[in-house]
Design an enzyme around this catalytic site. Structure first.
Site, PDB file in Angstrom:
ATOM      1  CG  PHE A  72      12.651  43.429 -18.200  1.00 57.79           C
ATOM      2  CD1 PHE A  72      13.740  43.920 -17.486  1.00 57.79           C
ATOM      3  CD2 PHE A  72      11.484  44.166 -18.186  1.00 57.79           C
ATOM      4  CE1 PHE A  72      13.653  45.113 -16.777  1.00 57.79           C
ATOM      5  CE2 PHE A  72      11.374  45.354 -17.479  1.00 57.79           C
ATOM      6  CZ  PHE A  72      12.476  45.828 -16.774  1.00 57.79           C
TER       7      PHE A  72
ATOM      8  CE  LYS B 166       6.633  35.141 -23.866  1.00 49.59           C
ATOM      9  NZ  LYS B 166       7.550  36.328 -23.928  1.00 49.59           N
TER      10      LYS B 166
ATOM     11  CD  GLU C  38       9.033  40.343 -25.639  1.00 51.14           C
ATOM     12  OE1 GLU C  38       8.937  39.603 -24.635  1.00 51.14           O
ATOM     13  OE2 GLU C  38       8.121  41.097 -26.010  1.00 51.14           O
TER      14      GLU C  38
ATOM     15  CB  SER D  21       3.172  45.212 -16.730  1.00 50.89           C
ATOM     16  OG  SER D  21       2.590  44.667 -17.901  1.00 50.89           O
TER      17      SER D  21
ATOM     18  CB  CYS E 151       7.555  43.237  -8.509  1.00 54.79           C
ATOM     19  SG  CYS E 151       8.109  41.717  -7.755  1.00 54.79           S
TER      20      CYS E 151
ATOM     21  CD  GLU F 220       5.564  48.341 -11.796  1.00 59.49           C
ATOM     22  OE1 GLU F 220       4.855  47.991 -12.746  1.00 59.49           O
ATOM     23  OE2 GLU F 220       6.141  47.532 -11.048  1.00 59.49           O
TER      24      GLU F 220
END
Ligand code: NAD
Length: 486
Positions: free
Chosen positions: A151, A175, A178, A228, A283, A377
């Site tokens: 995301f 993909k 969402e 992740s 990240c 994280e």
């Protein structure tokens, strides 16, 4: 709802899946409103996308690379032309502020420019290896491939894979997350406008079920994943279990080592920008600062810099109410364990946007390496400061992290900088740089639990991943005879 429900893009057409697909609300993290709905595709939509990609593959892979990249020259111009609109869409679905959203599109442009240069870079090699005998390497696309994205960069991370994979002759299924599906649809529209033939790119929206279907599909040859570490492991195991080529980039816990001789202003501004930029949802964000010896003067200046980071002005919200609650828990827990909160962003509200998922910049000192906030994280605008008495101890702390995306050092000493370059256990190293993202043509990729698989996802490193090499030995010269090699 500002936008109609998102639909998949298959075979050059925007199509709803089967009528009974579940729909998930897409929220604007800036105010909590519902922006759109996203379908949770199943194996059947993934299969339709794969069939469409497979049908387009023979013609696209046989198109000369110099012709394939013409699409990306036009796409690059379209990204540039539509930068304001694309940035606004990123801000709406992801929350990052306009300057950050524009920077994301600028990076997509740079990624596309690299793809445009692929005919020069991936030209193959030829050498006369003995008298009259030539060896050559030619690159061929892998086939039908997929990219699964997170995301936090709705426009840039899809563009880590799309331009290079497609310019190198593959047909791709994207993909997207969402949580941020709108940018992906816009990318597909712009590529269509740039002249990409139908079926070369498909976008399939969804969550776990669609990802599992991609991992399992027998007619997908390679998958790039970014997300992740927990899901990177799932995808790497599942997709390589079906003998696909997989590159799965995971989460991060980046350490910034600050030495007492570091330039105060440069260090303070870089560290604060690194931990708070994109609300810490990068990240490559600074997560742990290892403060070596007498560094209070730098920490004091960081606190002053953090005051200039204002939620709703130059700091966006985090992605969801759940993410904000998780981040707050880390802060509460660290404080309860004895850490000292120097800058507290836990309870902020932005006037007029009370429904937004805002959290202010937070700096916590005297964190110890055993605390969860030092190990896991957090993915928010939070910096944990761990104290160390010398560079070796600082490197030990950095090396103990299971992750390995980025590590930086702030110092004026070349010797210390070199020691960090050599000994930090991370794929991307910064010297006086808070966010050491390599720029094209250099490749992006971490180590350890920040990346599973071989190669890197962008730049030169991605060429190996998105192609098969064919090694050809030829002998046309009859006088060459036969020797021990050929
Ligand atoms: P995520 O792992 O939750 O989601 C990534 C993708 O996996 C999404 O497309 C999602 O739909 C899918 N997914 C989620 N749960 C799944 C499941 N159970 N099974 C199969 N698929 C599933 O990641 P996120 O929250 O969207 O993104 C943030 C994470 O991504 C952070 O950990 C961040 O560090 C990481 N990230 C890493 C890099 C890198 O270069 N290493 C870059 C960007 C983001």
């Amino acid at each position: 709802m500002k936008y109609p429900s998102v639909v998949n893009y298959i075979g050059g057409a925007f199509v709803s899946g089967s009528g009974d697909l579940a729909l998930l609300d897409v929220h604007n993290p800036g105010d909590g409103s519902v922006l759109s709905r996203v379908p949770l595709s199943t194996a059947s939509e993934v299969d339709a996308a794969v069939r469409s990609a497979r049908a387009a593959y023979p013609a696209w892979s046989a198109t000369p690379i110099k012709d394939r990249v013409q699409v990306f020259f036009r796409y690059r111009q379209l990204l540039d032309q539509h930068i304001d609109e694309l940035a606004a869409l990123i801000t709406e679905e992801n929350g990052k502020v306009t300057s950050e959203a524009r920077a994301e599109v600028l990076k997509s442009i740079e990624l596309t420019e690299f793809a445009c240069s692929l005919p020069q870079i991936a030209a193959g090699e030829v050498l006369e290896v003995s008298r009259g005998v030539e060896c050559r390497i030619e690159r061929f696309p892998v086939g039908v491939v997929a990219a699964i994205t997170p995301f936090n960069f709705p426009n840039m991370v899809p563009n880590w894979s799309i331009p290079n994979a497609i310019a190198l002759g593959n047909c791709l299924i994207l993909k997207p997350s969402e949580l941020v599906p709108l940018s992906a649809g816009r990318i597909a529209q712009l590529l269509q406008e740039a002249g990409l033939p139908d079926g070369v790119l498909q976008v399939v929206h969804g969550g776990q079920e669609s990802v599992e279907a991609i991992c399992d599909h027998p007619d997908i040859d390679a998958i790039s994943f970014v997300g992740s570490t927990r899901i990177a492991k799932v995808v790497y195991r599942r997709a390589s279990g079906t003998l696909k080529r997989v590159l799965a980039l995971g989460g991060a816990k980046n350490h910034l080592i600050v030495m007492p001789d570091a330039d105060v202003e440069m260090t303070a501004s870089n560290v604060v920008a690194s931990m708070s930029g994109c609300a810490g949802q990068r990240c490559m964000a600074a997560s742990v600062m290892v403060a070596v010896s007498a560094t209070d003067h730098i920490i004091g200046r960081m606190v002053e810099h953090a005051a200039k980071v204002v939620p709703g002005v130059n700091l966006g919200p985090v992605i969801s109410a759940e993410a904000r609650a998780r981040i707050r828990r880390y802060i509460v827990e660290a404080e309860a364990a004895g850490a000292k909160v120097l800058v507290d962003g836990r309870d902020v509200t932005v006037a007029g946007r009370e429904g937004g998922y805002f959290i202010g910049p937070t700096i916590i000192d005297h964190v110890t390496p055993d605390m969860r906030i030092a190990q896991e994280e957090v993915f928010g605008p939070v910096l944990a400061i761990v104290r160390a008495s010398n560079i070796d101890q600082a490197l030990e702390i950095e090396n103990a992290s299971p992750y390995g995306n980025a590590a930086s050092v702030f110092t004026e000493s070349g010797g210390v900088a070199h020691r960090v370059m050599e000994r930090a256990s991370a794929g991307m190293i910064g010297i006086n740089v808070g966010v050491p993202v390599p720029r094209e043509p250099f490749s992006f990729g971490g180590w350890n639990e920040s990346k599973f698989g071989v190669g890197d996802i962008t730049g030169r490193g991605s060429i190996e991943f998105w192609t098969e090499s064919k090694k050809i030995t030829t002998k046309w010269n009859r006088e060459a005879g036969v020797n021990w090699m050929s």
